[in-house]
Design an enzyme around this catalytic site. Sequence first.
Site, mmCIF file in Angstrom:
data_model
loop_
_atom_site.group_PDB
_atom_site.id
_atom_site.type_symbol
_atom_site.label_atom_id
_atom_site.label_comp_id
_atom_site.label_asym_id
_atom_site.label_seq_id
_atom_site.Cartn_x
_atom_site.Cartn_y
_atom_site.Cartn_z
ATOM 1 N N LYS A 173 0.859 -1.181 0.000
ATOM 2 C CA LYS A 173 0.000 0.000 0.000
ATOM 3 C C LYS A 173 0.907 1.247 0.000
ATOM 4 O O LYS A 173 1.471 1.632 1.023
ATOM 5 C CB LYS A 173 -0.918 -0.001 1.238
ATOM 6 C CG LYS A 173 -1.868 1.177 1.249
ATOM 7 C CD LYS A 173 -1.460 2.106 2.355
ATOM 8 C CE LYS A 173 -2.069 3.437 2.432
ATOM 9 N NZ LYS A 173 -1.772 4.406 1.418
ATOM 10 N N GLY A 226 6.774 5.914 7.980
ATOM 11 C CA GLY A 226 5.896 7.081 7.963
ATOM 12 C C GLY A 226 6.025 7.844 9.263
ATOM 13 O O GLY A 226 7.051 7.774 9.951
ATOM 14 N N SER A 227 4.963 8.541 9.616
ATOM 15 C CA SER A 227 5.024 9.431 10.781
ATOM 16 C C SER A 227 4.982 8.642 12.090
ATOM 17 O O SER A 227 4.433 7.529 12.162
ATOM 18 C CB SER A 227 3.839 10.397 10.731
ATOM 19 O OG SER A 227 2.645 9.663 10.709
ATOM 20 N N VAL A 230 1.257 7.753 13.295
ATOM 21 C CA VAL A 230 0.636 6.542 12.720
ATOM 22 C C VAL A 230 1.410 5.301 13.197
ATOM 23 O O VAL A 230 0.817 4.272 13.534
ATOM 24 C CB VAL A 230 0.583 6.613 11.173
ATOM 25 C CG1 VAL A 230 0.066 5.312 10.595
ATOM 26 C CG2 VAL A 230 -0.277 7.782 10.715
ATOM 27 N N GLY A 231 2.720 5.423 13.278
ATOM 28 C CA GLY A 231 3.537 4.304 13.750
ATOM 29 C C GLY A 231 3.103 3.834 15.130
ATOM 30 O O GLY A 231 3.045 2.635 15.402
ATOM 31 N N GLU A 248 9.750 2.461 10.783
ATOM 32 C CA GLU A 248 10.766 3.493 10.523
ATOM 33 C C GLU A 248 10.026 4.825 10.541
ATOM 34 O O GLU A 248 9.212 5.097 9.656
ATOM 35 C CB GLU A 248 11.411 3.285 9.148
ATOM 36 C CG GLU A 248 12.189 1.997 9.005
ATOM 37 C CD GLU A 248 13.435 1.958 9.869
ATOM 38 O OE1 GLU A 248 13.895 3.026 10.315
ATOM 39 O OE2 GLU A 248 13.930 0.853 10.115
ATOM 40 N N CYS A 282 13.218 12.032 6.140
ATOM 41 C CA CYS A 282 13.271 11.637 7.547
ATOM 42 C C CYS A 282 14.638 11.954 8.129
ATOM 43 O O CYS A 282 14.789 12.144 9.324
ATOM 44 C CB CYS A 282 12.956 10.162 7.683
ATOM 45 S SG CYS A 282 13.945 9.151 6.589
ATOM 46 N N GLU A 383 9.309 17.359 14.691
ATOM 47 C CA GLU A 383 9.653 17.181 13.281
ATOM 48 C C GLU A 383 8.794 18.123 12.443
ATOM 49 O O GLU A 383 7.572 18.103 12.551
ATOM 50 C CB GLU A 383 9.396 15.725 12.857
ATOM 51 C CG GLU A 383 9.820 15.471 11.432
ATOM 52 C CD GLU A 383 9.540 14.046 10.958
ATOM 53 O OE1 GLU A 383 8.417 13.551 11.154
ATOM 54 O OE2 GLU A 383 10.463 13.445 10.374
#
Length: 496
Positions: A173, A226-227, A230-231, A248, A282, A383
Amino acid sequence: MEYKNFINGEWIGSKSKQKFENRSPANWEELIGVFPRSGPEDVDDAVAAAEQAFKKWRLVPAPKRAEIIFRAGELLRKSKEEISRDMTREMGKVLQETRGDTQEGIDTAYYAAGEGRRLFGETTPAELPNKFAMSIRQPIGVCGIISPWNFPMAIPTWKIFPALLCGNSVVFKPASDTPLTALKLVEILAEAGLPSGVINLVHGTGSGVGTPLVEHPRVKLVSFTGSSSVGRQIAAFGGKTLKRISLELGGKNAQIVMDDANLELAVEGALWGAFGTTGQRCTATSRIILHEKIKEKFLSVFIERVKRLRLGNGLDSSTDVGPLISEGQREQIQGYVEIGKKEGAKLVAGGRPFEEGECKKGWFYEPTVFDEVDQKMRIAQEEIFGPVVSVLTARSLSEAIEILNDSSYGLSSSIYTNNVNVALTAIRDIEAGITYVNGPTIGAEVHLPFGGVKDTGNGHRESGTAVLDVFTEWKSVYIDYSGKLQKAQIDNVVIQ
Ligand code: NAD
Protein backbone atom coordinates in the site's frame (compact mmCIF):
# COMPACT_ATOMS: atom_id res chain seq x y z
CA MET A 1 -4.55 8.13 -17.53
CA GLU A 2 -6.54 5.82 -15.35
CA TYR A 3 -4.56 3.27 -13.36
CA LYS A 4 -5.53 0.16 -11.38
CA ASN A 5 -4.66 -2.09 -8.48
CA PHE A 6 -2.61 -5.24 -9.10
CA ILE A 7 -4.13 -8.30 -7.47
CA ASN A 8 -3.24 -11.92 -8.23
CA GLY A 9 -1.39 -10.91 -11.39
CA GLU A 10 -4.20 -8.78 -12.82
CA TRP A 11 -4.79 -5.06 -13.11
CA ILE A 12 -8.23 -4.35 -11.67
CA GLY A 13 -10.18 -1.39 -10.31
CA SER A 14 -11.44 -1.10 -6.74
CA LYS A 15 -14.62 -2.99 -5.89
CA SER A 16 -16.34 0.24 -4.87
CA LYS A 17 -15.34 1.85 -8.20
CA GLN A 18 -14.26 4.93 -6.29
CA LYS A 19 -11.22 6.86 -7.51
CA PHE A 20 -8.82 9.62 -6.56
CA GLU A 21 -6.77 12.08 -8.56
CA ASN A 22 -3.01 12.49 -8.32
CA ARG A 23 -1.82 16.00 -9.22
CA SER A 24 1.63 17.52 -9.48
CA PRO A 25 2.66 19.54 -6.41
CA ALA A 26 4.61 21.89 -8.72
CA ASN A 27 1.47 22.70 -10.69
CA TRP A 28 -1.89 21.60 -9.40
CA GLU A 29 -3.36 21.94 -12.90
CA GLU A 30 -1.23 18.99 -14.06
CA LEU A 31 -3.11 15.74 -13.57
CA ILE A 32 -0.72 12.79 -13.22
CA GLY A 33 -3.40 10.13 -13.18
CA VAL A 34 -6.56 8.71 -11.63
CA PHE A 35 -6.18 5.78 -9.21
CA PRO A 36 -8.57 3.42 -7.42
CA ARG A 37 -9.68 4.52 -3.96
CA SER A 38 -9.70 1.00 -2.56
CA GLY A 39 -11.26 -0.35 0.62
CA PRO A 40 -11.15 -3.36 2.96
CA GLU A 41 -12.74 -5.66 0.39
CA ASP A 42 -9.86 -5.01 -2.03
CA VAL A 43 -7.38 -5.64 0.79
CA ASP A 44 -9.15 -8.97 1.46
CA ASP A 45 -8.71 -10.03 -2.16
CA ALA A 46 -5.06 -9.00 -2.20
CA VAL A 47 -4.30 -10.83 1.05
CA ALA A 48 -6.07 -13.99 -0.19
CA ALA A 49 -4.01 -13.90 -3.39
CA ALA A 50 -0.79 -13.32 -1.45
CA GLU A 51 -1.58 -16.13 0.97
CA GLN A 52 -2.18 -18.57 -1.87
CA ALA A 53 0.96 -17.49 -3.74
CA PHE A 54 3.09 -17.78 -0.59
CA LYS A 55 2.53 -21.54 -0.51
CA LYS A 56 4.56 -21.99 -3.71
CA TRP A 57 6.87 -18.99 -3.53
CA ARG A 58 8.40 -20.04 -0.22
CA LEU A 59 9.52 -23.30 -1.86
CA VAL A 60 11.30 -21.59 -4.78
CA PRO A 61 15.05 -21.79 -4.03
CA ALA A 62 16.37 -18.46 -2.79
CA PRO A 63 18.95 -18.11 -5.61
CA LYS A 64 16.08 -18.45 -8.11
CA ARG A 65 13.97 -15.88 -6.26
CA ALA A 66 17.05 -13.68 -6.38
CA GLU A 67 17.28 -13.98 -10.17
CA ILE A 68 13.86 -12.37 -10.52
CA ILE A 69 14.91 -9.52 -8.23
CA PHE A 70 18.10 -9.09 -10.23
CA ARG A 71 16.04 -8.86 -13.43
CA ALA A 72 13.84 -6.25 -11.72
CA GLY A 73 17.04 -4.28 -11.01
CA GLU A 74 18.01 -4.49 -14.68
CA LEU A 75 14.55 -3.30 -15.77
CA LEU A 76 14.68 -0.45 -13.27
CA ARG A 77 18.05 0.55 -14.69
CA LYS A 78 16.61 0.59 -18.22
CA SER A 79 13.64 2.73 -17.16
CA LYS A 80 15.57 4.91 -14.72
CA GLU A 81 15.12 8.17 -16.61
CA GLU A 82 11.40 7.70 -17.35
CA ILE A 83 10.63 6.64 -13.77
CA SER A 84 12.64 9.53 -12.32
CA ARG A 85 10.89 12.11 -14.50
CA ASP A 86 7.48 10.74 -13.53
CA MET A 87 8.55 10.79 -9.89
CA THR A 88 9.53 14.46 -10.11
CA ARG A 89 6.17 15.27 -11.70
CA GLU A 90 4.38 13.25 -9.07
CA MET A 91 6.09 14.41 -5.87
CA GLY A 92 8.17 17.44 -6.80
CA LYS A 93 11.79 16.82 -5.79
CA VAL A 94 14.39 17.79 -8.38
CA LEU A 95 15.34 15.36 -11.12
CA GLN A 96 18.86 14.85 -9.78
CA GLU A 97 17.27 13.56 -6.56
CA THR A 98 14.59 11.40 -8.16
CA ARG A 99 17.36 9.79 -10.23
CA GLY A 100 19.10 9.08 -6.92
CA ASP A 101 15.88 7.63 -5.52
CA THR A 102 15.53 5.26 -8.49
CA GLN A 103 19.23 4.39 -8.27
CA GLU A 104 18.70 3.38 -4.66
CA GLY A 105 16.06 0.92 -5.87
CA ILE A 106 18.52 -0.48 -8.43
CA ASP A 107 21.27 -0.80 -5.80
CA THR A 108 18.85 -2.52 -3.43
CA ALA A 109 17.81 -4.98 -6.14
CA TYR A 110 21.41 -6.00 -6.81
CA TYR A 111 22.23 -6.20 -3.12
CA ALA A 112 19.14 -8.28 -2.31
CA ALA A 113 19.78 -10.52 -5.32
CA GLY A 114 23.33 -11.21 -4.08
CA GLU A 115 21.86 -12.25 -0.75
CA GLY A 116 19.95 -15.06 -2.54
CA ARG A 117 23.14 -17.14 -2.55
CA ARG A 118 23.91 -16.34 1.08
CA LEU A 119 20.91 -15.93 3.40
CA PHE A 120 23.26 -17.46 5.91
CA GLY A 121 22.28 -19.31 9.02
CA GLU A 122 24.83 -20.84 11.36
CA THR A 123 26.12 -24.33 11.90
CA THR A 124 27.36 -24.82 15.43
CA PRO A 125 28.80 -27.65 17.50
CA ALA A 126 26.27 -29.59 19.57
CA GLU A 127 26.92 -30.32 23.24
CA LEU A 128 26.09 -34.02 22.85
CA PRO A 129 27.90 -36.61 20.73
CA ASN A 130 26.51 -37.61 17.33
CA LYS A 131 24.28 -34.60 17.15
CA PHE A 132 24.22 -31.80 14.57
CA ALA A 133 22.97 -28.25 15.19
CA MET A 134 22.23 -25.30 12.91
CA SER A 135 19.99 -22.30 12.53
CA ILE A 136 18.14 -21.42 9.32
CA ARG A 137 16.06 -18.45 8.18
CA GLN A 138 12.48 -19.07 7.19
CA PRO A 139 9.95 -16.75 5.53
CA ILE A 140 7.07 -15.39 7.57
CA GLY A 141 4.13 -15.26 5.16
CA VAL A 142 2.06 -12.37 3.84
CA CYS A 143 3.76 -9.03 4.51
CA GLY A 144 1.85 -5.74 4.53
CA ILE A 145 4.14 -3.00 3.21
CA ILE A 146 3.10 0.60 3.86
CA SER A 147 5.29 3.43 2.55
CA PRO A 148 5.44 7.25 2.54
CA TRP A 149 5.70 9.59 -0.46
CA ASN A 150 9.12 11.18 0.04
CA PHE A 151 11.15 8.24 -1.32
CA PRO A 152 8.52 6.55 -3.44
CA MET A 153 10.93 4.10 -5.10
CA ALA A 154 13.77 3.64 -2.62
CA ILE A 155 11.69 2.92 0.50
CA PRO A 156 9.33 0.37 -1.10
CA THR A 157 12.33 -1.46 -2.59
CA TRP A 158 14.12 -1.51 0.79
CA LYS A 159 11.16 -3.47 2.05
CA ILE A 160 9.78 -5.39 -0.92
CA PHE A 161 13.01 -6.80 -2.41
CA PRO A 162 14.27 -8.39 0.83
CA ALA A 163 10.74 -9.53 1.73
CA LEU A 164 10.46 -11.39 -1.59
CA LEU A 165 14.03 -12.65 -1.48
CA CYS A 166 13.32 -14.24 1.88
CA GLY A 167 10.33 -16.08 0.40
CA ASN A 168 7.45 -13.92 1.64
CA SER A 169 4.56 -12.61 -0.44
CA VAL A 170 3.54 -8.96 -0.32
CA VAL A 171 0.55 -6.64 -0.26
CA PHE A 172 1.87 -3.16 -0.97
CA LYS A 173 0.00 0.00 0.00
CA PRO A 174 1.92 3.05 -1.23
CA ALA A 175 1.29 6.65 -0.15
CA SER A 176 -1.64 8.11 -2.06
CA ASP A 177 0.57 11.05 -3.12
CA THR A 178 2.90 8.76 -5.08
CA PRO A 179 0.83 5.93 -6.59
CA LEU A 180 2.45 6.14 -10.03
CA THR A 181 6.00 5.35 -8.92
CA ALA A 182 4.64 2.44 -6.88
CA LEU A 183 2.78 1.14 -9.89
CA LYS A 184 5.92 1.30 -12.06
CA LEU A 185 7.80 -0.77 -9.49
CA VAL A 186 5.08 -3.43 -9.43
CA GLU A 187 4.90 -3.47 -13.26
CA ILE A 188 8.63 -4.13 -13.33
CA LEU A 189 8.42 -6.95 -10.79
CA ALA A 190 5.68 -8.59 -12.87
CA GLU A 191 7.75 -8.17 -16.04
CA ALA A 192 10.78 -9.64 -14.26
CA GLY A 193 8.79 -12.86 -13.85
CA LEU A 194 7.40 -12.76 -10.32
CA PRO A 195 4.57 -15.33 -10.17
CA SER A 196 0.98 -14.05 -9.84
CA GLY A 197 -0.10 -13.14 -6.33
CA VAL A 198 3.43 -12.84 -4.90
CA ILE A 199 3.23 -9.05 -5.17
CA ASN A 200 -0.10 -7.22 -4.91
CA LEU A 201 -0.67 -3.47 -5.04
CA VAL A 202 -3.65 -1.76 -3.43
CA HIS A 203 -4.00 2.00 -3.81
CA GLY A 204 -5.86 4.19 -1.38
CA THR A 205 -5.81 6.12 1.85
CA GLY A 206 -4.36 5.26 5.24
CA SER A 207 -7.75 4.61 6.80
CA GLY A 208 -9.27 2.90 3.72
CA VAL A 209 -6.39 0.53 2.92
CA GLY A 210 -3.62 0.98 5.51
CA THR A 211 -5.68 0.15 8.60
CA PRO A 212 -7.45 -2.91 7.12
CA LEU A 213 -4.07 -4.19 5.92
CA VAL A 214 -2.46 -3.77 9.35
CA GLU A 215 -5.43 -5.37 11.08
CA HIS A 216 -5.91 -8.23 8.63
CA PRO A 217 -5.51 -11.46 10.60
CA ARG A 218 -3.74 -13.24 7.72
CA VAL A 219 -1.12 -10.51 7.33
CA LYS A 220 1.73 -11.83 9.43
CA LEU A 221 4.06 -8.85 9.34
CA VAL A 222 3.67 -5.11 8.81
CA SER A 223 6.61 -3.04 7.62
CA PHE A 224 5.72 0.63 7.91
CA THR A 225 7.62 3.83 7.14
CA GLY A 226 5.90 7.08 7.96
CA SER A 227 5.02 9.43 10.78
CA SER A 228 5.52 8.58 14.44
CA SER A 229 1.83 9.21 15.17
CA VAL A 230 0.64 6.54 12.72
CA GLY A 231 3.54 4.30 13.75
CA ARG A 232 2.33 4.44 17.35
CA GLN A 233 -1.19 3.33 16.33
CA ILE A 234 0.25 0.41 14.37
CA ALA A 235 2.55 -0.55 17.25
CA ALA A 236 -0.42 -0.49 19.63
CA PHE A 237 -2.25 -2.92 17.37
CA GLY A 238 0.88 -5.09 17.20
CA GLY A 239 0.99 -5.04 20.99
CA LYS A 240 -2.52 -6.43 21.20
CA THR A 241 -2.08 -9.12 18.55
CA LEU A 242 1.67 -9.84 18.77
CA LYS A 243 1.92 -9.34 15.01
CA ARG A 244 5.47 -8.54 13.89
CA ILE A 245 5.71 -4.81 13.26
CA SER A 246 8.74 -3.02 11.82
CA LEU A 247 8.59 0.77 12.09
CA GLU A 248 10.77 3.49 10.52
CA LEU A 249 9.45 6.82 11.76
CA GLY A 250 10.34 10.48 12.11
CA GLY A 251 13.55 12.35 12.83
CA LYS A 252 14.85 15.65 14.19
CA ASN A 253 18.34 15.39 12.84
CA ALA A 254 21.19 17.72 13.74
CA GLN A 255 24.49 18.73 12.22
CA ILE A 256 27.20 19.85 14.65
CA VAL A 257 29.90 22.20 13.33
CA MET A 258 32.97 22.36 15.56
CA ASP A 259 35.43 25.25 15.75
CA ASP A 260 38.11 23.37 13.78
CA ALA A 261 35.79 22.31 10.93
CA ASN A 262 36.23 23.06 7.26
CA LEU A 263 33.49 25.71 7.15
CA GLU A 264 33.03 25.71 3.40
CA LEU A 265 32.35 21.98 3.51
CA ALA A 266 30.07 22.37 6.53
CA VAL A 267 27.99 25.04 4.74
CA GLU A 268 27.65 22.84 1.65
CA GLY A 269 26.59 19.93 3.86
CA ALA A 270 24.04 21.98 5.76
CA LEU A 271 22.48 23.34 2.55
CA TRP A 272 22.12 19.87 1.10
CA GLY A 273 21.01 18.30 4.39
CA ALA A 274 18.41 20.94 5.21
CA PHE A 275 16.93 21.73 1.81
CA GLY A 276 17.44 18.56 -0.27
CA THR A 277 13.98 17.11 -1.01
CA THR A 278 12.69 20.48 0.25
CA GLY A 279 13.50 19.31 3.78
CA GLN A 280 11.02 16.44 3.44
CA ARG A 281 13.40 13.65 4.37
CA CYS A 282 13.27 11.64 7.55
CA THR A 283 17.02 12.31 7.71
CA ALA A 284 16.80 16.02 6.83
CA THR A 285 18.99 18.41 8.82
CA SER A 286 16.49 20.19 11.00
CA ARG A 287 18.94 21.62 13.55
CA ILE A 288 22.40 23.08 13.04
CA ILE A 289 24.46 23.21 16.23
CA LEU A 290 27.31 25.68 15.82
CA HIS A 291 30.35 26.05 18.04
CA GLU A 292 30.23 29.63 19.31
CA LYS A 293 33.69 30.41 17.92
CA ILE A 294 32.66 29.86 14.29
CA LYS A 295 28.98 30.70 14.53
CA GLU A 296 29.02 34.15 12.97
CA LYS A 297 31.36 33.20 10.19
CA PHE A 298 29.33 30.09 9.31
CA LEU A 299 25.99 31.87 9.43
CA SER A 300 26.96 34.83 7.29
CA VAL A 301 27.93 32.49 4.43
CA PHE A 302 25.12 30.01 5.06
CA ILE A 303 22.30 32.56 5.06
CA GLU A 304 23.61 34.21 1.94
CA ARG A 305 23.69 30.80 0.19
CA VAL A 306 20.18 29.93 1.42
CA LYS A 307 18.80 33.13 -0.07
CA ARG A 308 20.34 32.24 -3.43
CA LEU A 309 18.64 28.83 -3.68
CA ARG A 310 16.34 28.75 -6.72
CA LEU A 311 12.85 27.40 -6.32
CA GLY A 312 10.98 25.91 -9.25
CA ASN A 313 9.76 22.85 -11.08
CA GLY A 314 12.10 19.95 -10.33
CA LEU A 315 12.26 19.05 -14.04
CA ASP A 316 14.00 22.36 -14.73
CA SER A 317 17.76 21.81 -14.43
CA SER A 318 18.30 25.26 -12.86
CA THR A 319 16.03 24.41 -9.87
CA ASP A 320 17.66 23.77 -6.49
CA VAL A 321 14.51 23.27 -4.41
CA GLY A 322 11.17 21.85 -5.56
CA PRO A 323 7.72 22.26 -4.01
CA LEU A 324 6.30 20.73 -0.86
CA ILE A 325 4.12 17.69 -1.39
CA SER A 326 0.74 19.30 -0.72
CA GLU A 327 -1.25 22.26 0.47
CA GLY A 328 -1.66 20.58 3.87
CA GLN A 329 2.10 20.21 4.20
CA ARG A 330 2.59 23.88 3.32
CA GLU A 331 0.07 24.89 5.97
CA GLN A 332 1.92 22.76 8.50
CA ILE A 333 5.24 24.45 7.63
CA GLN A 334 3.67 27.91 7.89
CA GLY A 335 2.21 26.88 11.25
CA TYR A 336 5.68 25.97 12.56
CA VAL A 337 7.16 29.23 11.28
CA GLU A 338 4.51 31.14 13.26
CA ILE A 339 5.26 29.01 16.33
CA GLY A 340 8.99 29.75 15.97
CA LYS A 341 8.36 33.48 15.77
CA LYS A 342 6.09 33.39 18.82
CA GLU A 343 8.63 31.34 20.77
CA GLY A 344 11.16 34.14 20.22
CA ALA A 345 13.46 32.58 17.64
CA LYS A 346 14.95 35.00 15.11
CA LEU A 347 13.82 34.47 11.51
CA VAL A 348 16.88 35.18 9.35
CA ALA A 349 15.83 33.73 5.98
CA GLY A 350 12.58 32.72 4.27
CA GLY A 351 9.44 32.26 6.30
CA ARG A 352 6.80 32.55 3.58
CA PRO A 353 5.15 30.58 0.79
CA PHE A 354 6.83 31.29 -2.55
CA GLU A 355 4.38 32.26 -5.27
CA GLU A 356 6.37 33.98 -7.96
CA GLY A 357 5.98 33.22 -11.69
CA GLU A 358 5.14 29.60 -12.46
CA CYS A 359 5.48 28.72 -8.78
CA LYS A 360 2.13 30.29 -7.99
CA LYS A 361 0.34 27.11 -9.03
CA GLY A 362 2.42 24.87 -6.75
CA TRP A 363 3.10 24.30 -3.06
CA PHE A 364 6.41 26.15 -2.84
CA TYR A 365 7.90 27.51 0.37
CA GLU A 366 10.97 29.66 0.88
CA PRO A 367 14.01 27.94 2.44
CA THR A 368 13.80 29.16 6.02
CA VAL A 369 16.37 29.65 8.78
CA PHE A 370 15.74 30.47 12.45
CA ASP A 371 18.65 31.71 14.56
CA GLU A 372 18.81 32.04 18.35
CA VAL A 373 16.78 28.89 18.84
CA ASP A 374 16.60 27.43 22.33
CA GLN A 375 16.68 23.64 22.53
CA LYS A 376 13.39 23.57 24.46
CA MET A 377 11.43 25.42 21.75
CA ARG A 378 8.94 23.40 19.75
CA ILE A 379 10.78 24.19 16.51
CA ALA A 380 13.87 22.55 18.04
CA GLN A 381 11.96 19.51 19.27
CA GLU A 382 9.23 18.59 16.77
CA GLU A 383 9.65 17.18 13.28
CA ILE A 384 8.70 19.93 10.81
CA PHE A 385 9.31 17.96 7.60
CA GLY A 386 9.93 20.97 5.39
CA PRO A 387 12.58 23.54 4.43
CA VAL A 388 13.00 25.00 7.91
CA VAL A 389 16.22 24.76 9.89
CA SER A 390 16.93 25.90 13.47
CA VAL A 391 20.33 27.21 14.52
CA LEU A 392 21.55 26.53 18.06
CA THR A 393 24.83 27.46 19.72
CA ALA A 394 27.23 25.38 21.84
CA ARG A 395 30.38 26.26 23.76
CA SER A 396 31.95 22.80 23.68
CA LEU A 397 31.70 19.33 22.17
CA SER A 398 29.91 17.96 25.21
CA GLU A 399 27.34 20.76 25.12
CA ALA A 400 26.81 20.25 21.37
CA ILE A 401 26.20 16.53 21.90
CA GLU A 402 23.91 17.22 24.83
CA ILE A 403 21.81 19.55 22.66
CA LEU A 404 21.79 17.02 19.81
CA ASN A 405 20.66 14.23 22.15
CA ASP A 406 17.94 16.38 23.72
CA SER A 407 15.34 15.02 21.30
CA SER A 408 12.75 12.31 21.38
CA TYR A 409 14.00 11.17 17.96
CA GLY A 410 17.29 9.52 17.02
CA LEU A 411 17.61 8.86 13.30
CA SER A 412 20.53 10.66 11.67
CA SER A 413 23.30 12.98 12.89
CA SER A 414 26.42 14.67 11.63
CA ILE A 415 29.55 16.31 12.94
CA TYR A 416 32.04 18.47 11.05
CA THR A 417 35.51 18.41 12.61
CA ASN A 418 39.06 17.64 11.61
CA ASN A 419 39.97 16.35 15.04
CA VAL A 420 39.90 12.56 15.22
CA ASN A 421 39.40 12.56 19.00
CA VAL A 422 36.35 14.80 18.66
CA ALA A 423 34.96 12.65 15.84
CA LEU A 424 35.32 9.39 17.74
CA THR A 425 33.84 10.86 20.92
CA ALA A 426 30.83 12.02 18.90
CA ILE A 427 30.43 8.61 17.25
CA ARG A 428 30.40 7.05 20.72
CA ASP A 429 28.09 9.53 22.47
CA ILE A 430 25.54 10.68 19.88
CA GLU A 431 22.21 8.88 20.29
CA ALA A 432 21.23 8.09 16.70
CA GLY A 433 21.03 5.21 14.26
CA ILE A 434 23.33 7.00 11.80
CA THR A 435 26.30 9.35 12.35
CA TYR A 436 28.18 11.07 9.55
CA VAL A 437 31.59 12.66 10.02
CA ASN A 438 32.24 15.54 7.61
CA GLY A 439 29.11 14.72 5.64
CA PRO A 440 25.49 15.93 5.97
CA THR A 441 22.74 13.99 7.75
CA ILE A 442 21.44 12.61 4.45
CA GLY A 443 22.99 10.07 2.10
CA ALA A 444 22.62 6.53 3.42
CA GLU A 445 24.00 3.62 1.39
CA VAL A 446 21.91 0.49 0.92
CA HIS A 447 24.34 -2.10 2.28
CA LEU A 448 24.43 -0.60 5.80
CA PRO A 449 21.62 -0.84 8.35
CA PHE A 450 19.15 2.07 8.16
CA GLY A 451 16.98 3.17 11.07
CA GLY A 452 17.04 5.03 14.34
CA VAL A 453 16.80 4.92 18.10
CA LYS A 454 14.19 6.37 20.51
CA ASP A 455 10.89 7.44 18.86
CA THR A 456 12.33 6.91 15.37
CA GLY A 457 11.35 3.27 15.38
CA ASN A 458 10.93 0.07 17.30
CA GLY A 459 14.42 -1.32 17.07
CA HIS A 460 14.37 -2.85 13.60
CA ARG A 461 16.68 -1.83 10.77
CA GLU A 462 16.21 -1.80 7.03
CA SER A 463 18.90 -2.25 4.37
CA GLY A 464 22.10 -4.21 4.80
CA THR A 465 21.83 -7.72 6.13
CA ALA A 466 19.98 -6.32 9.19
CA VAL A 467 16.75 -6.22 7.15
CA LEU A 468 16.80 -10.02 6.89
CA ASP A 469 15.96 -10.14 10.58
CA VAL A 470 12.73 -8.28 9.81
CA PHE A 471 11.60 -10.58 7.04
CA THR A 472 12.58 -14.00 8.39
CA GLU A 473 12.02 -16.12 11.44
CA TRP A 474 14.95 -18.01 12.86
CA LYS A 475 14.56 -21.75 13.22
CA SER A 476 17.05 -23.78 15.24
CA VAL A 477 17.47 -27.32 13.98
CA TYR A 478 18.92 -30.27 15.98
CA ILE A 479 19.61 -33.58 14.29
CA ASP A 480 20.44 -36.44 16.61
CA TYR A 481 22.14 -39.32 14.80
CA SER A 482 23.20 -41.24 17.91
CA GLY A 483 20.26 -43.63 17.66
CA LYS A 484 19.33 -43.11 21.31
CA LEU A 485 17.54 -40.57 23.49
CA GLN A 486 20.03 -37.90 24.53
CA LYS A 487 18.83 -35.27 26.98
CA ALA A 488 20.33 -31.81 26.58
CA GLN A 489 21.80 -30.39 29.83
CA ILE A 490 20.99 -33.65 31.64
CA ASP A 491 23.19 -36.18 29.83
CA ASN A 492 26.31 -34.13 30.45
CA VAL A 493 29.37 -35.45 28.70
CA VAL A 494 32.02 -35.84 31.38
CA ILE A 495 35.61 -35.88 30.17
CA GLN A 496 37.67 -38.29 32.27
P1 NAD B 1 2.16 9.09 7.14
O1 NAD B 1 2.38 8.41 8.43
O2 NAD B 1 1.09 10.11 7.05
O3 NAD B 1 1.86 8.04 6.00
C1 NAD B 1 2.73 6.95 5.69
C2 NAD B 1 1.92 5.85 5.04
O4 NAD B 1 0.99 5.33 6.00
C3 NAD B 1 1.06 6.31 3.85
O5 NAD B 1 1.04 5.28 2.91
C4 NAD B 1 -0.31 6.49 4.50
O6 NAD B 1 -1.36 6.39 3.58
C5 NAD B 1 -0.32 5.36 5.50
N1 NAD B 1 -1.22 5.55 6.64
C6 NAD B 1 -1.70 6.71 7.14
N2 NAD B 1 -2.50 6.47 8.21
C7 NAD B 1 -2.50 5.12 8.40
C8 NAD B 1 -3.10 4.25 9.35
N3 NAD B 1 -3.86 4.72 10.33
N4 NAD B 1 -2.86 2.92 9.25
C9 NAD B 1 -2.06 2.43 8.30
N5 NAD B 1 -1.46 3.20 7.35
C10 NAD B 1 -1.67 4.53 7.40
O7 NAD B 1 3.58 9.72 6.72
P2 NAD B 1 3.93 10.58 5.43
O8 NAD B 1 3.40 11.95 5.60
O9 NAD B 1 3.57 9.83 4.18
O10 NAD B 1 5.52 10.59 5.52
C11 NAD B 1 6.23 11.49 6.29
C12 NAD B 1 6.71 10.83 7.57
O11 NAD B 1 7.44 9.65 7.25
C13 NAD B 1 7.67 11.71 8.35
O12 NAD B 1 7.38 11.62 9.71
C14 NAD B 1 9.02 11.08 8.05
O13 NAD B 1 10.01 11.32 9.02
C15 NAD B 1 8.67 9.65 7.96
N6 NAD B 1 9.69 8.92 7.21
C16 NAD B 1 10.51 8.08 7.91
C17 NAD B 1 11.51 7.40 7.24
C18 NAD B 1 12.43 6.46 7.98
O14 NAD B 1 13.00 5.58 7.34
N7 NAD B 1 12.61 6.59 9.27
C19 NAD B 1 11.67 7.56 5.86
C20 NAD B 1 10.82 8.45 5.20
C21 NAD B 1 9.81 9.11 5.89
